[in-house]
Design an enzyme around this catalytic site. Structure first.
Site, mmCIF file in Angstrom:
data_model
loop_
_atom_site.group_PDB
_atom_site.id
_atom_site.type_symbol
_atom_site.label_atom_id
_atom_site.label_comp_id
_atom_site.label_asym_id
_atom_site.label_seq_id
_atom_site.Cartn_x
_atom_site.Cartn_y
_atom_site.Cartn_z
ATOM 1 N N CYS A 50 0.821 -1.200 0.000
ATOM 2 C CA CYS A 50 0.000 0.000 0.000
ATOM 3 C C CYS A 50 0.856 1.251 0.000
ATOM 4 O O CYS A 50 1.965 1.278 0.521
ATOM 5 C CB CYS A 50 -0.902 0.020 1.229
ATOM 6 S SG CYS A 50 -1.854 -1.475 1.491
ATOM 7 N N ARG A 103 3.842 0.241 -6.499
ATOM 8 C CA ARG A 103 3.905 -0.572 -5.293
ATOM 9 C C ARG A 103 2.897 -1.723 -5.316
ATOM 10 O O ARG A 103 2.978 -2.632 -4.494
ATOM 11 C CB ARG A 103 3.652 0.307 -4.060
ATOM 12 C CG ARG A 103 4.760 1.296 -3.803
ATOM 13 C CD ARG A 103 4.405 2.245 -2.681
ATOM 14 N NE ARG A 103 4.332 1.603 -1.389
ATOM 15 C CZ ARG A 103 5.344 1.503 -0.530
ATOM 16 N NH1 ARG A 103 6.523 1.989 -0.844
ATOM 17 N NH2 ARG A 103 5.191 0.926 0.641
ATOM 18 N N TRP A 157 -3.610 -2.364 -1.085
ATOM 19 C CA TRP A 157 -3.396 -3.763 -1.488
ATOM 20 C C TRP A 157 -4.123 -4.599 -0.444
ATOM 21 O O TRP A 157 -3.738 -4.628 0.710
ATOM 22 C CB TRP A 157 -1.898 -4.058 -1.510
ATOM 23 C CG TRP A 157 -1.511 -5.321 -2.198
ATOM 24 C CD1 TRP A 157 -1.546 -5.582 -3.538
ATOM 25 C CD2 TRP A 157 -0.967 -6.498 -1.583
ATOM 26 N NE1 TRP A 157 -1.059 -6.846 -3.784
ATOM 27 C CE2 TRP A 157 -0.691 -7.435 -2.608
ATOM 28 C CE3 TRP A 157 -0.672 -6.858 -0.264
ATOM 29 C CZ2 TRP A 157 -0.165 -8.688 -2.358
ATOM 30 C CZ3 TRP A 157 -0.142 -8.106 -0.016
ATOM 31 C CH2 TRP A 157 0.108 -9.010 -1.056
ATOM 32 N N ASN A 204 -1.194 1.885 6.217
ATOM 33 C CA ASN A 204 -0.459 0.728 5.696
ATOM 34 C C ASN A 204 -0.147 -0.200 6.858
ATOM 35 O O ASN A 204 0.177 0.265 7.945
ATOM 36 C CB ASN A 204 0.861 1.153 5.049
ATOM 37 C CG ASN A 204 0.664 1.921 3.767
ATOM 38 O OD1 ASN A 204 -0.442 2.028 3.258
ATOM 39 N ND2 ASN A 204 1.751 2.466 3.248
ATOM 40 N N GLY A 205 -0.154 -1.507 6.615
ATOM 41 C CA GLY A 205 0.205 -2.450 7.661
ATOM 42 C C GLY A 205 -0.986 -3.270 8.119
ATOM 43 O O GLY A 205 -2.010 -3.365 7.429
ATOM 44 N N GLU A 222 16.244 -17.232 -10.233
ATOM 45 C CA GLU A 222 15.780 -15.872 -10.529
ATOM 46 C C GLU A 222 15.090 -15.809 -11.887
ATOM 47 O O GLU A 222 14.084 -15.112 -12.057
ATOM 48 C CB GLU A 222 16.958 -14.897 -10.482
ATOM 49 C CG GLU A 222 16.642 -13.467 -10.860
ATOM 50 C CD GLU A 222 15.629 -12.792 -9.945
ATOM 51 O OE1 GLU A 222 15.162 -11.696 -10.315
ATOM 52 O OE2 GLU A 222 15.286 -13.345 -8.879
ATOM 53 N N LYS A 259 11.235 -14.466 -12.432
ATOM 54 C CA LYS A 259 10.833 -13.404 -13.359
ATOM 55 C C LYS A 259 9.745 -13.896 -14.306
ATOM 56 O O LYS A 259 8.785 -13.185 -14.590
ATOM 57 C CB LYS A 259 12.041 -12.906 -14.161
ATOM 58 C CG LYS A 259 12.976 -12.034 -13.384
ATOM 59 C CD LYS A 259 12.310 -10.716 -12.991
ATOM 60 C CE LYS A 259 12.904 -10.169 -11.723
ATOM 61 N NZ LYS A 259 12.587 -10.898 -10.495
ATOM 62 N N GLU A 318 6.467 -14.206 -12.335
ATOM 63 C CA GLU A 318 5.987 -12.911 -11.835
ATOM 64 C C GLU A 318 5.227 -12.128 -12.897
ATOM 65 O O GLU A 318 4.169 -11.564 -12.611
ATOM 66 C CB GLU A 318 7.173 -12.049 -11.371
ATOM 67 C CG GLU A 318 7.670 -12.316 -9.974
ATOM 68 C CD GLU A 318 8.797 -11.381 -9.595
ATOM 69 O OE1 GLU A 318 8.775 -10.862 -8.473
ATOM 70 O OE2 GLU A 318 9.704 -11.155 -10.425
ATOM 71 N N HIS A 358 15.672 -36.017 -10.270
ATOM 72 C CA HIS A 358 15.102 -36.448 -8.990
ATOM 73 C C HIS A 358 13.654 -35.970 -8.839
ATOM 74 O O HIS A 358 13.226 -35.597 -7.758
ATOM 75 C CB HIS A 358 15.958 -35.937 -7.835
ATOM 76 C CG HIS A 358 17.324 -36.526 -7.798
ATOM 77 N ND1 HIS A 358 17.566 -37.833 -7.435
ATOM 78 C CD2 HIS A 358 18.532 -35.995 -8.125
ATOM 79 C CE1 HIS A 358 18.858 -38.084 -7.514
ATOM 80 N NE2 HIS A 358 19.473 -36.985 -7.937
ATOM 81 N N LYS A 393 5.593 -4.056 -4.782
ATOM 82 C CA LYS A 393 7.024 -3.794 -4.855
ATOM 83 C C LYS A 393 7.697 -3.933 -3.498
ATOM 84 O O LYS A 393 8.754 -4.546 -3.378
ATOM 85 C CB LYS A 393 7.269 -2.389 -5.416
ATOM 86 C CG LYS A 393 8.736 -2.022 -5.578
ATOM 87 C CD LYS A 393 9.410 -2.908 -6.606
ATOM 88 C CE LYS A 393 10.845 -2.531 -6.840
ATOM 89 N NZ LYS A 393 11.531 -3.478 -7.736
#
Length: 599
Positions: free
Chosen positions: A2, A28, A74, A100-101, A473, A477, A480, A496, A594
């Site tokens: 947020c 964000r 958010w 926020n939080g 990574e 990406k 995401e 495996h 973000k």
């Protein structure tokens, strides 16, 4: 996560200032937006959906007032609806609050307030705050006192801001959630992050936990919750407002991929002496790193992959090192000795899980170092030492240039732990790395690879040694920003279990750089080829993996410790082009944020 924006002193431009701030905070991640402007009465507007939905609702309206707050939400408590969007107000519409939080004791507060006759309109935890303030105002408290007393009853993580009808003052407080003031010539600003108001001022004041800010046309003050004055330093942020724009690129992510050569030069600047073959990170960081026998790295997401790389690097130089997902480290911290150092890698410096891990280490008497991008962030202020990666603002939710800079920073840390001495050849390789990244950007065939495999059922990424974190990574990406299934794992693990998922429509990206372990990875590629899965080799040409690949993404030859940076750039570009062809929201992927400031 947020976002918060606030402004005092902008007069008739208050509404436009808040909308500009909300636009700056879109990166964000959010699912609703709203704002409140304080004049003789409060004017509140909020909508679920993108910011443009709120802007359409405000079309033709004139919200007057000299103070205001805005928010991008958010969702945590309650679905993304108009009613659950911030700001939230009390029963009399006399106070508006953004937050926020997470308020951990909201249910008991809500039950208490409902029993006293307060009516709630949302499912959020935030709405208890304006009702708490309302009840304290009814008992005769001033707005400032009511705000402080209400915040004092709240348990959990928060950045809270409030405005009152008939007042041109904004009150704000923080605990475990970032909040920063912007100090202009004729106005004062409030933001959850500097880009919220960077176009108006680059002079900032960072709030600490337990502090309360009061912004008025006369200026700003910071106090404790008890009202005691706190002296604060005004700092200048070394970012230009243009840095947070797209500069002609279609997406922030693509811009930031192309900013990697500059980001790496900034990370290396004045830290590497090629003539002497030495690395110097400044007396404070140098002292923190020397004599370290054991390193524990804590991080999340992309930064965790950088931590995996760093751990591999440190171990190769004889330093015991482990990388931990920060949330798991808090649950089961590793044993530590007298010369243990805990390094927190966090782009924003505000990642809640990483901060918790660092604080846990400090409580146990372990020295800490923050590797972060944001000057003045919580991690930078709280750790015993800080190493800035100097990447500049990163707006796209999917981290790109900051990962590359984190990997380079890890090499600088490793050199200092070796008493600052390294080979001239390696220092030369560091110097050449930004130019080699530029070569990859100019000569890549990533778009063609994306064209060929855009309709794949899933994507697999494999590598060994330094290439393993890059495989992880690359998979992150891909998932995401494309929303397609992707997995990364050590190449040796392919047989495996994951090999059962390999088909003719599941391309395998094999990161094969350097020489150590590469031949074994080539063997894994042959296993894939035998099962008719297409192979994309990301390679510096030191093996013959190209013979078994359907496509090749080439990277220049360099020191094996640095080749993963170049390989990663190729994988970033493939993911970007796949997502673009699929029409995804590249800069603001669904359900992601973000800066994750709640655990």
């Amino acid at each position: 996560m947020c976002g918060i924006i606030g402004a005092v002193g902008r007069g008739d431009a208050t509404l436009d200032t808040l909308l500009a701030g909300l636009s700056n905070l879109e990166y964000r991640g959010y699912d609703s937006a709203g704002l409140a402007v304080s004049g003789e009465e409060l004017s509140v507007a909020k909508r679920s959906g993108e910011l443009e939905v709120l802007e359409d609702a405000l079309e033709g309206q004139s919200l007057s007032g000299n103070a205001g707050i805005g928010h991008t939400r958010w969702s945590t408590h309650g679905a993304p609806t108009d009613a659950n969007a911030h700001p939230h107000t009390d029963c009399t519409d006399s106070v508006a609050v953004v937050h926020n939080g997470i308020i951990e004791n909201y249910q008991s507060l809500r039950d208490e307030l409902a029993a006293a006759g307060h009516e709630f309109k949302s499912e959020t935890d935030t709405e208890v705050v304006p009702h708490l303030i309302e009840s304290l105002l009814a008992d005769g408290a001033s707005p400032g006192t009511a705000f402080r007393q209400a915040v004092d009853r709240v348990e959990g993580s928060y950045a809270i801001a409030a405005v009152f009808a008939g007042s041109d003052t904004v009150f704000a407080a923080r605990n475990d959630s970032p909040l920063v003031l912007g100090v202009g010539d004729d106005a004062t600003y409030l933001g959850s992050d500097v880009p919220a108001f960077l176009e108006f001022t680059d002079r900032v004041v960072y709030l600490e936990d337990g502090e309360v800010a009061e912004l008025s046309p006369a200026g700003w003050t910071v106090t404790t919750l008890a009202g005691d004055p706190v002296e604060k330093e005004i700092r200048t942020v070394d970012w230009e407002s243009e840095d947070t724009g797209k500069s002609g690129y279609d997406h922030y992510m693509l811009k930031e991929i192309h900013e990697q050569p500059r980001a790496l030069r900034q990370c290396l600047q004045e830290r590497v002496n090629e003539l002497a073959g030495t690395v110097d990170l400044g007396d404070a960081v140098n002292e923190t790193l020397r004599g370290v026998d054991d390193v524990q790295l804590v991080a999340c997401g992309t930064s965790y992959h950088a931590a995996l790389y760093a751990a591999e690097l440190f171990r190769s130089q004889g330093v015991r090192a482990q990388a931990f997902v920060a949330s798991e480290y808090v649950t089961s911290p590793a044993p530590h000795g007298e010369n243990t150092l805990v390094i927190g890698i966090t782009q924003s410096g505000e990642t809640a899980d990483t901060l918790s891990a660092l604080r846990d280490a400090q409580r146990r008497g372990v020295e800490t170092l923050a590797v972060t991008n944001v000057v003045g962030s919580t991690a930078a202020r709280e750790c015993d030492g800080v190493l800035y990666i100097r990447s500049g603002p990163e707006i796209g939710v999917a981290a790109t240039k900051t990962f590359s800079a984190q990997v380079v920073a890890a090499n600088l840390v490793a050199a200092v732990m070796a008493n600052g001495d390294t080979s001239h050849e390696f220092v030369s390789a560091l110097r050449d790395l930004p130019g080699q990244v530029q070569t990859v950007l100019e000569e890549t065939n990533a778009e063609a690879v994306a064209d060929r495999f855009v309709d794949a059922d899933a994507y697999f990424f494999i590598g060994r040694g330094y290439d393993y974190p890059v495989a992880m990574e690359g998979a992150l990406k891909m998932k995401e920003i494309t929303y397609k299934h992707a997995e990364g794992f050590p190449a040796g693990e392919l047989k495996h279990g994951p090999l059962a998922l390999v088909t003719g429509n599941t391309p395998v990206f094999a990161v094969v750089t350097g020489e150590t372990g590469s031949e074994k990875t080539v063997g894994n590629v042959k296993e894939v080829e035998a099962r008719n899965a297409p192979v994309v080799a990301v390679t510096d040409g030191r093996t013959d993996v190209e013979r078994y690949a359907d496509e090749v993404l080439e990277v220049p030859e360099t020191d094996p410790r640095l080749a993963p940076v170049l390989a990663n750039v190729q994988l970033q570009l493939v993911s970007y082009h796949v997502a673009k062809q699929l029409g995804r929201s590249i800069d603001k992927p669904r359900n992601l944020a973000k800066s994750v400031t709640v655990e």
